[in-house]
Enzyme design. Structure first.
Site, short mmCIF file in Angstrom:
data_model
loop_
_atom_site.label_atom_id
_atom_site.label_comp_id
_atom_site.label_asym_id
_atom_site.label_seq_id
_atom_site.Cartn_x
_atom_site.Cartn_y
_atom_site.Cartn_z
N LYS A 118 0.86 -1.19 0.00
CA LYS A 118 0.00 0.00 0.00
C LYS A 118 0.89 1.24 0.00
O LYS A 118 1.77 1.39 0.85
CB LYS A 118 -0.88 -0.05 1.25
CG LYS A 118 -2.16 0.72 1.15
CD LYS A 118 -3.02 0.40 2.36
CE LYS A 118 -4.25 1.26 2.40
NZ LYS A 118 -4.94 1.12 3.69
C1 E4P Z 1 -8.17 1.59 4.15
O1 E4P Z 1 -7.48 1.16 3.29
C2 E4P Z 1 -8.08 2.96 4.70
O2 E4P Z 1 -6.82 3.18 5.24
C3 E4P Z 1 -9.17 3.15 5.71
O3 E4P Z 1 -10.38 2.69 5.13
C4 E4P Z 1 -9.31 4.58 6.22
O4 E4P Z 1 -10.48 4.66 6.99
P1 E4P Z 1 -10.77 5.88 7.96
O5 E4P Z 1 -10.99 7.11 7.15
O6 E4P Z 1 -12.01 5.47 8.70
O7 E4P Z 1 -9.59 6.01 8.87
#
Ligand code: E4P
Length: 218
Positions: free
Chosen positions: A87
């Site tokens: 990622k």
């Molecule tokens: C997933 O890949 C993201 O990092 C995550 O969904 C972010 O979510 P949030 O905005 O609730 O922290």
């Protein structure tokens, strides 16, 4: 649409896997910190533990923000297991890193995406997944779902292969709307997935069926 669970909590991942509908897991540095995972060896071990629990892709985020360090970190993550997806944040160095990983056959998830322009760049760089953050867009009074629709339309018109991974999901309705808007994947907290089960008429109907069954003397 594929379902990923958005957590680094092993119990929640096991519960989602047990439901039989799970296609993968996403994590981020905040979710890892929430589980108290720190230090390189512990982080790598935790990702391996997650990979051992699930069948599908497991997104593991790099912390570095320069190209060389991202490559080094991403290679170490990719070596943990074939399920690992590196990622990478949507920044200039990140786009270069996605291109590099893509050329090496390493899967990537481009994260922190908030615009269609960013979505085009990530797809051009060969990202496997693109993570637009619906909830965080909604938080600033814009429309996260419109972003998914726009990206979905652009990817279809342009024939991009990158999968749209709706992220920052906050509730069950987000999941339904993301499916409608053309997301290929939804990554969700476990409680949003379980929230899809709820309907008062299901509860009322089941209670009546069971009561009638009991009345009939069975
Ligand atoms: C997933 O890949 C993201 O990092 C995550 O969904 C972010 O979510 P949030 O905005 O609730 O922290």
């Amino acid at each position: 649409m594929k379902f990923f669970v958005d957590t680094a909590n092993l119990d929640q991942i096991a519960e989602a896997q047990d439901l039989g509908i799970l296609d993968g897991v996403t994590t981020n540095p905040s979710l890892m910190a929430k589980e108290g995972i720190s230090g390189e060896a512990n982080v790598l071990k935790h990702y391996k533990d997650i990979c051992n629990l699930v069948e599908g892709d497991v997104s593991a985020e790099v912390i570095s923000t320069d190209f060389e360090s991202m490559i080094k970190e991403g290679e170490a993550l990719a070596q943990i297991d074939d399920k690992i997806v590196v990622k990478v944040p949507m920044i200039k160095e990140g786009v270069k890193a996605i291109r590099w990983f893509s050329d090496q056959g390493i899967k990537t998830n481009c994260t922190l995406v908030f615009s269609a322009g960013q979505a085009i760049l990530a797809a051009k760089a060969g990202a496997t997944y693109l993570s637009p953050f619906i909830g965080r867009v909604d938080d600033i009074n814009w429309d996260g779902m419109e972003l998914i629709e726009q990206i979905s339309s652009i990817y279809t018109i342009q024939g991009f292969d990158t999968e749209i991974l709706a992220a920052s999901i906050r509730n069950p309705l987000h999941i339904v709307k993301a499916a409608e808007a053309g997301a290929d994947v939804c990554t969700c907290p476990l409680n949003s997935i379980l929230g899809l089960l709820n309907h008062p008429l299901t509860d009322i109907g089941l209670a009546k069926f069971l009561a009638d069954h009991k009345k009939s003397g069975n």
